[in-house]
Enzyme design. Structure first.
Site, PDB file in Angstrom:
ATOM      1  N   LYS A  29       0.855  -1.187   0.000  1.00 53.56           N
ATOM      2  CA  LYS A  29       0.000   0.000   0.000  1.00 53.56           C
ATOM      3  C   LYS A  29       0.889   1.234   0.000  1.00 53.56           C
ATOM      4  O   LYS A  29       2.109   1.142   0.040  1.00 53.56           O
ATOM      5  CB  LYS A  29      -0.955   0.005   1.198  1.00 53.56           C
ATOM      6  CG  LYS A  29      -0.277   0.038   2.556  1.00 53.56           C
ATOM      7  CD  LYS A  29      -1.275   0.232   3.709  1.00 53.56           C
ATOM      8  CE  LYS A  29      -2.303  -0.858   3.803  1.00 53.56           C
ATOM      9  NZ  LYS A  29      -3.081  -0.793   5.064  1.00 53.56           N
ATOM     10  N   LYS A  87      -7.288  -5.734  -2.745  1.00 49.09           N
ATOM     11  CA  LYS A  87      -8.127  -5.084  -1.735  1.00 49.09           C
ATOM     12  C   LYS A  87      -8.671  -3.755  -2.257  1.00 49.09           C
ATOM     13  O   LYS A  87      -7.915  -2.922  -2.749  1.00 49.09           O
ATOM     14  CB  LYS A  87      -7.310  -4.823  -0.471  1.00 49.09           C
ATOM     15  CG  LYS A  87      -6.950  -6.080   0.301  1.00 49.09           C
ATOM     16  CD  LYS A  87      -5.819  -5.844   1.291  1.00 49.09           C
ATOM     17  CE  LYS A  87      -6.105  -4.694   2.230  1.00 49.09           C
ATOM     18  NZ  LYS A  87      -4.926  -4.427   3.099  1.00 49.09           N
TER      19      LYS A  87
END
Length: 251
Positions: A29, A87
Site C-alpha cells: 500500500k 483489496k
C-alpha cells in the site's frame, strides 16, 4: 488466523522477507495516499520479487470513488503486477448497491485475468466519519458481488483504532455475517497485540497490521522491524496454539 503485514515500499518489504517465517501475506500500500492507498505497479512487482515465492502479495487499489470502470482497471493493474489478494476500499460508495456495482466490476476484471486471485471488499470501521457504507453492509456486498473476503479497516489514521469505532461484539457480527456466505473475514485498523485475544475469539481469518510492527509503534515514521513481526506472531500463537498456520489458496 493469518498475519498480513503492510510495508510501505521495497526496503520495508525486504525487512518483511527477513521475517517471512512469521507472516503469511505481504500487503502493498501507499499510506500517504490514504489508509488503503494504492502503490505503483512497479512497486508491487518489486515487492513480489523481494519476498519469498510462497508468500502471497496483497495490493490495495485505493480508497476508491464510486467509479466502477476506473476501479476495475486499477484492480486489473494490481493483479497483472503480481498481487494475488486485491483489496478495494469502498470509500466513495455511499450505498450497498454502489459497493456491489464496484466490486462486481473488480471481480470480473481480476478473475478474467487470474481466476485463483482473491478479491477483498473493504469497508471502514469509522464509516460515519467519511459518509461511506455501513461496516455491517460489507459482508453482503462481498457475497453479492462474488468477492472472496470482507474486510474492515479505519479510514482516518488519527490514533483511533478498530475497536474504538466497531466494538468487539459488532466485529463478531461482521465475522459471523461474512462466514455465513463462505467468505473470509479480515480486520485491521491500528490493531495491537492486546487486541489479539478478542480477534481470535470472534474467528477473524486475517489480521492486518502495520504500526504494531513498526519502530516506536508509528505507522508513518517508524520502520517495520523483523523482531516486532516475530513478537506479534508469538502473541498470535499464544492465542491460537491449536491452529496450524496455512494460507488460503492463491500463491
Amino acid at each position: 488466523m493469518l498475519l498480513l503485514i503492510s510495508p510501505n515500499g521495497v526496503e520495508e518489504a525486504l525487512e518483511c522477507a527477513k521475517a517471512a517465517e512469521y507472516l503469511d501475506i505481504v500487503d502493498v500500500k501507499k499510506p500517504d495516499e490514504g489508509s488503503l492507498g494504492a502503490n505503483f505497479p512497479w512497486v508491487i512487482r518489486e515487492i513480489r520479487d523481494a519476498v519469498p515465492a510462497d508468500k502471497p502479495v496483497s495490493a490495495t487499489v485505493g480508497d476508491v470513488p464510486y467509479k466502477p470502470g476506473t476501479v476495475a482497471q486499477a484492480a486489473l493493474g494490481a493483479v497483472v503486477s503480481g498481487a494475488t489478494y486485491i483489496k478495494v476500499g469502498l470509500y466513495g460508495c455511499t450505498t450497498p448497491d454502489q459497493g456491489i456495482e464496484v466490486m462486481r466490476a473488480v471481480v470480473r476484471a481480476v478473475k478474467d485475468h487470474r481466476p485463483d486471485a482473491l478479491v477483498v471488499a473493504s469497508g471502514y470501521a469509522d464509516a460515519h466519519r467519511i459518509g461511506c457504507v455501513n461496516p455491517l453492509a460489507v459482508p453482503d456486498i462481498a457475497a453479492r458481488s462474488g468477492a472472496d473476503a470482507a474486510m474492515l479497516d479505519t479510514a482516518v489514521k488519527d490514533g483511533t483504532r478498530l475497536f474504538d469505532h466497531v466494538p468487539p461484539d459488532v466485529c463478531a457480527e461482521f465475522v459471523r455475517l461474512t462466514h455465513a456466505s463462505g467468505r473470509l473475514a479480515a480486520l485491521a485498523g491500528s490493531v495491537t497485540r492486546a487486541d489479539l485475544g478478542p480477534l481470535t475469539r470472534i474467528g477473524t481469518d486475517i489480521v492486518g497490521v502495520r504500526g504494531a510492527v513498526c519502530e516506536g509503534g508509528d505507522r508513518n515514521t517508524g520502520r517495520i522491524q523483523p523482531h516486532l513481526v516475530a513478537a506479534f506472531r508469538a502473541e498470535m500463537d499464544r492465542h491460537t496454539p491449536e491452529h496450524t498456520v496455512g494460507v488460503v489458496s492463491a500463491h
